[in-house]
Structures are given as structure tokens and as C-alpha cells.
Design an enzyme around this catalytic site. Structure first.
Site, mmCIF file in Angstrom:
data_model
loop_
_atom_site.group_PDB
_atom_site.id
_atom_site.type_symbol
_atom_site.label_atom_id
_atom_site.label_comp_id
_atom_site.label_asym_id
_atom_site.label_seq_id
_atom_site.Cartn_x
_atom_site.Cartn_y
_atom_site.Cartn_z
ATOM 1 N N ARG A 255 1.211 -1.407 -0.039
ATOM 2 C CA ARG A 255 0.026 -0.057 0.026
ATOM 3 C C ARG A 255 0.952 1.312 -0.017
ATOM 4 O O ARG A 255 2.465 1.399 1.196
ATOM 5 C CB ARG A 255 -0.673 -0.123 1.123
ATOM 6 N N HIS B 137 -2.807 11.408 0.675
ATOM 7 C CA HIS B 137 -2.047 10.849 2.300
ATOM 8 C C HIS B 137 -0.986 11.959 2.943
ATOM 9 O O HIS B 137 -0.055 11.795 2.524
ATOM 10 C CB HIS B 137 -1.083 9.479 2.260
ATOM 11 N N GLU C 229 -6.899 8.377 6.386
ATOM 12 C CA GLU C 229 -7.170 9.006 7.480
ATOM 13 C C GLU C 229 -7.862 10.819 6.802
ATOM 14 O O GLU C 229 -7.304 11.718 7.104
ATOM 15 C CB GLU C 229 -6.120 9.791 8.162
ATOM 16 N N ASN D 24 -7.369 1.853 9.632
ATOM 17 C CA ASN D 24 -5.788 2.505 10.789
ATOM 18 C C ASN D 24 -6.563 2.170 11.767
ATOM 19 O O ASN D 24 -7.060 2.965 12.258
ATOM 20 C CB ASN D 24 -5.371 3.832 9.770
ATOM 21 N N TYR E 271 -4.320 1.970 15.426
ATOM 22 C CA TYR E 271 -3.438 1.783 16.816
ATOM 23 C C TYR E 271 -3.687 1.451 17.871
ATOM 24 O O TYR E 271 -3.325 0.638 18.410
ATOM 25 C CB TYR E 271 -2.385 3.290 16.297
ATOM 26 N N GLU F 224 -3.858 0.071 8.044
ATOM 27 C CA GLU F 224 -2.301 0.525 8.922
ATOM 28 C C GLU F 224 -2.116 -0.294 10.132
ATOM 29 O O GLU F 224 -3.348 -0.514 10.843
ATOM 30 C CB GLU F 224 -2.323 1.924 9.012
HETATM 31 C C1 NOJ Z 1 -1.056 6.848 9.925
HETATM 32 C C2 NOJ Z 1 -0.563 7.740 9.643
HETATM 33 O O1 NOJ Z 1 -1.188 7.548 8.271
HETATM 34 C C3 NOJ Z 1 1.184 8.030 8.813
HETATM 35 O O2 NOJ Z 1 1.246 8.775 7.765
HETATM 36 C C4 NOJ Z 1 1.734 8.308 9.605
HETATM 37 O O3 NOJ Z 1 2.808 7.604 9.453
HETATM 38 C C5 NOJ Z 1 0.945 6.219 10.394
HETATM 39 N N1 NOJ Z 1 -0.250 7.102 11.056
HETATM 40 C C6 NOJ Z 1 1.874 6.210 12.385
HETATM 41 O O4 NOJ Z 1 1.701 7.395 13.172
#
Ligand code: NOJ
Length: 447
Positions: free
Chosen positions: A76, A120, A165, A293, A295, A352
Site C-alpha cells: 500500500r 496521503h 485518514e 488504520n 493503532y 495500517e
Molecule cells: C497514520 C498515517 O496514515 C501515517 O502517515 C502515519 O505515519 C502513521 N499513522 C503513524 O503515525
């Protein structure tokens, strides 16, 4: 016990143009927001010069070989709008198109599928000068750029995302001043998000009109939001935050309307353009898939004095990585469950997921990323459990393949890569996690 994955599961890794390409003055590239604002406020970027990243622009053949060695099934990446339209919406750059064409062919020649984002974090600076995402013409500029990419690369790209995002691109830029152009105006952010959604619809519609065989959607930052108490008001606060953070994008993109709970809030409703309902109704076209994404989870409680009557709270019981993300693998399972129940019938990709750790200054020492292996193992277990539970999860993209420039969010301070980049020599060295992920991909299971 082993946690299994189907044979056709799309094991991938992700990255983005402005975070690893460098070569910002080559190939006819125009300035993007990071190039421009880095020069003005290098301290905001912790010295993370976009021109001094991994030099993927030149070194991609070597990197694609490493991807092949890892067994990656899909990469990606993003196309830099300012490489394709460097100076404005009227003049397309053949050099920019040729670069991405070579990259795609190189990935194809190694049998690696492609997932490309059109936007992005790297808005061309000419877009900002002409009014940015808020400008009504933004919709047409984006549509034209998208069409150019679809026509040039559409026969070779399996998955497209219009925007990565959007919350960070829009709220980060207009409301929270953490991303260029660093404004603090919540009202503007609501208007800009509406325009971003209209631009997204136009791009998706254009894609569909070309009769291409791939799939299209958008990549949304997703945090499952929990209430820390059983109080119904806190529960509502959590649902409100969920709606504002992710429903704001996912609902229009999958259902053609804003979340009901948000529309009932006077502040939100009053900031939307008058004809917002008709706008969405007239131009809605559904995404083919959901891509998120993931996290961290997040938490909220009732706060009557706040605009949307919730306040974000911190759960100190969870471990935090250096980057500030809470590590909570169960949150990924919960996210996948929530998404498959809220937006049924769509394939889901984790576009992600990864862990950022502060670099030590010693390249040898930083090759031992046992913490990343532990993180990856736990999160992949959650994905496997979600698949066993019947949720339609089709792929996982680790963030990130190569160490990146986190731009305004930390420059080169944090390391996220399966592969280390030694910035002084640009040498690539696989970390321990590279071997771990390679084995997972090869065997289709995680222990
Ligand atoms: C999400 C973002 O899409 C990416 O650009 C960023 O580096 C990562 N989070 C980690 O922070």
C-alpha cells in the site's frame, strides 16, 4: 495454539509518498504542504526534512526486492498529487506519471499487488494557495487528478483509496492545528469535511464510470471508543465520539448520510452547508470496501459543557508506546466486529497497524525490535480470531515497511519499520520483525 489465516489473505505493508520518497525537487515535482511548511517551521517537524527520507524515489527497485523476500502480497503506497499536477489543475506532468508507472510495473513483475492512495497528507501547495479543501473547486481538482491516475494506472492497480485518514487531513489541519495549514477553527473543519466527502464521491464515481476491474474505497483512522463506566450518559458520549471520529466519514461513504447522533447536535448541524442532505443524496456512491488504520482504542465520558457533550479521557491501565498510542490488541478485534456489524456486506482491510518507538541513536541496537514482534503477534491473533468469528477481514497492512518521516508528528524521531533505514548511507537493514512477519506470511499462521 495457532491462529490461522486463509490462503488468499492479503498480507501487506503500507507507506506513503511524502514519508519515504525524498527527491522533492526531482521529476518535476511541485511543492506539497510538507515541503512548503517544513521550510518555514522546521522545528514543527522536529527537523524532519521531507527531502531527506528513505529516497524510495530512487531506491524502489531494491526495496521491491526486499518486499518480495518478505513474501509481501500487496504494497500500500500513495501517489503524490504534486508529482502528477505540480503547478495547478491544468498541466499534468509526464515525468510524474512515468515514475509511478515504473514503480507499479516493478511491483507487478515481482507478483506484488498494489493498493494506492490518492491523497496521503501531501496536499499540493497550489491547492492551499487557491483555498484548500474548503474551496468549492477542490472537488473538481481532485476529480481531475483522480481520473488521470485511474486512466494511467487503473489497469494495473487492484485497490484504490481516495484519501488516507481524512480526519487528520481535515481536522488536523483546520481544527487542531497539528497539520498544515495549522488552523484552529472547528467550524471550518466541518465545512472542509463535507467538501472532502463530495470530492471523494466524485473520484469514486469517475472510477466506476471507467469500467475498471479493481476496487475503490477510502482509508479511515479508526479507534473503537469505549466508555469507562456503565453510566448511559458516558455510553452516549462514547458513541458520540465514535460518530465524530469515524462515523463522520464511514457513514457518508457507506450509507450516504451523516450519523444520526451527530446530526442531532446543534453545533454540528449548524456548521454543515444548508443543502448538505441533498448534496450527499445526489452524489452518494458507496465504497467497495472498508479500510481502517488501527493503532489504539480511545475513551470518552459525558461532558455537558462540551460542543458535542463528550470529553476524551485517558485509560492509564493500558500500556502506551513511545509514539503515544495505547497498545490494546483486543481493540482491533472489537473494531472489526463493530465495522462488520455497522456496515455489513463489505470486505474489511486493516490498512495500517504498527508500533512507533523512539530511536536510540545506535543502528545496531535498533535492529532488535522484539517489542514489534510482540505487538505484531498479538494484533495478528486478534485478526485471526475476527476471521474465525466470521467477520469479512481480507487483508492486513503493517505500518510500515521502511522507517518513515513522521513529518509534523515527529520527523525522524520514531521508528516504525520492518526494515531499518540508515539515513546517513541510505542502507536498508531488515529488523528481527521482518523475519517474524516473513514466517507468518509463509505459513499463514501466527503462534
Ligand atoms: C497514520 C498515517 O496514515 C501515517 O502517515 C502515519 O505515519 C502513521 N499513522 C503513524 O503515525
Amino acid at each position: 495454539m495457532d491462529f490461522l489465516f486463509p490462503d488468499d489473505f492479503l498480507f501487506g505493508a503500507a507507506s506513503s509518498a511524502c514519508q519515504i520518497e525524498s527527491a522533492v525537487h526531482e521529476g518535476g515535482k511541485g511543492e506539497d504542504v510538507a515541503d512548503h511548511f517544513y521550510k518555514l517551521f522546521p522545528e514543527k517537524y522536529l527537523g524532519g526534512d521531507p527531502d531527506k527520507s528513505a529516497d524510495f524515489y530512487h531506491k524502489y527497485p531494491e526495496d521491491v526486492k526486499l518486499m518480495k523476500e518478505l513474501g509481501l502480497r500487496c504494497f500500500r503506497f500513495s501517489i503524490s498529487w504534486s508529482r502528477i499536477y505540480p503547478n495547478g489543475p491544468d498541466e499534468v506532468s509526464r515525468d510524474g506519471l512515468d515514475y509511478y508507472s515504473r514503480l507499479i510495473d516493478c511491483l507487478k513483475s515481482e507478483g506484488i499487488k498494489t493498493f494506492f492512495d490518492l491523497f496521503h497528507c501531501d496536499l499540493p501547495y497550489w491547492v492551499v494557495e487557491r483555498g484548500g479543501i474548503l474551496e468549492p473547486d477542490f472537488v473538481q481538482w481532485f476529480k481531475k487528478y483522480a481520473r488521470t491516475c485511474f486512466e494511467e494506472f487503473g489497469d494495473r492497480v487492484e485497490f484504490w483509496s481516495t484519501v488516507n485518514e481524512p480526519s487528520i487531513n481535515v481536522y488536523g489541519a483546520y481544527a487542531n492545528a497539528c497539520n498544515a495549514p495549522f488552523l484552529k477553527d472547528d467550524d471550518l473543519a466541518v465545512k472542509a469535511s463535507h467538501n472532502m466527502i463530495l470530492a471523494h464521491y466524485e473520484a469514486v464515481r469517475t472510477y466506476k464510470s471507467l469500467g475498471l476491474k479493481g476496487k475503490i474505497g477510502a482509508v479511515i483512522h479508526f479507534e473503537p471508543v469505549y466508555s469507562l463506566s456503565m453510566d448511559p450518559l458516558d455510553d452516549r458520549a462514547a458513541r458520540m465520539k465514535q460518530a465524530f471520529y469515524s462515523g463522520l466519514w464511514l457513514d457518508p461513504m457507506l450509507k450516504g448520510r451523516y450519523p444520526e447522533i451527530l446530526l442531532k447536535e446543534d453545533w454540528f448541524f449548524s456548521k454543515l452547508p444548508e443543502n448538505h442532505e441533498k448534496d450527499l443524496k445526489d452524489s452518494f456512491v458507496a465504497n467497495d470496501f472498508i479500510a481502517v488504520n488501527y493503532y489504539s482504542p480511545s475513551f470518552a465520558e459525558y461532558a455537558p459543557e462540551k460542543r458535542l457533550r463528550y470529553r476524551s479521557v485517558v485509560n492509564n491501565d493500558l500500556p502506551k508506546d513511545a509514539y503515544g498510542f495505547f497498545s490494546y490488541p483486543q481493540g482491533l478485534y472489537d473494531a472489526l466486529k463493530y465495522l462488520s456489524e455497522t456496515y455489513p456486506g463489505k470486505d474489511i482491510f486493516i490498512s495500517e497497524n504498527g508500533i512507533g518507538v523512539e530511536k536510540s541513536g545506535d543502528y545496531e541496537k535498533d535492529l532488535d525490535d522484539s517489542y514489534r514482534i510482540a505487538y505484531l503477534r498479538e494484533h495478528l491473533r486478534s485478526v485471526s480470531r475476527a476471521i474465525s468469528a466470521g467477520f469479512p477481514v481480507k487483508g492486513y497492512f503493517h505500518w510500515t515497511f521502511l522507517d518513515t518521516n513522521e513529518l509534523y508528528a515527529g520527523g525522524y524521531k520514531y521508528i516504525f519499520g520492518l526494515v531499518q533505514v540508515r539515513y546517513d548511507t541510505l542502507e536498508r537493514v531488515p529488523r528481527k520483525s521482518f523475519e517474524f512477519y516473513k514466517k507468518v506470511i509463509k505459513e499463514g499462521r501466527v503462534d
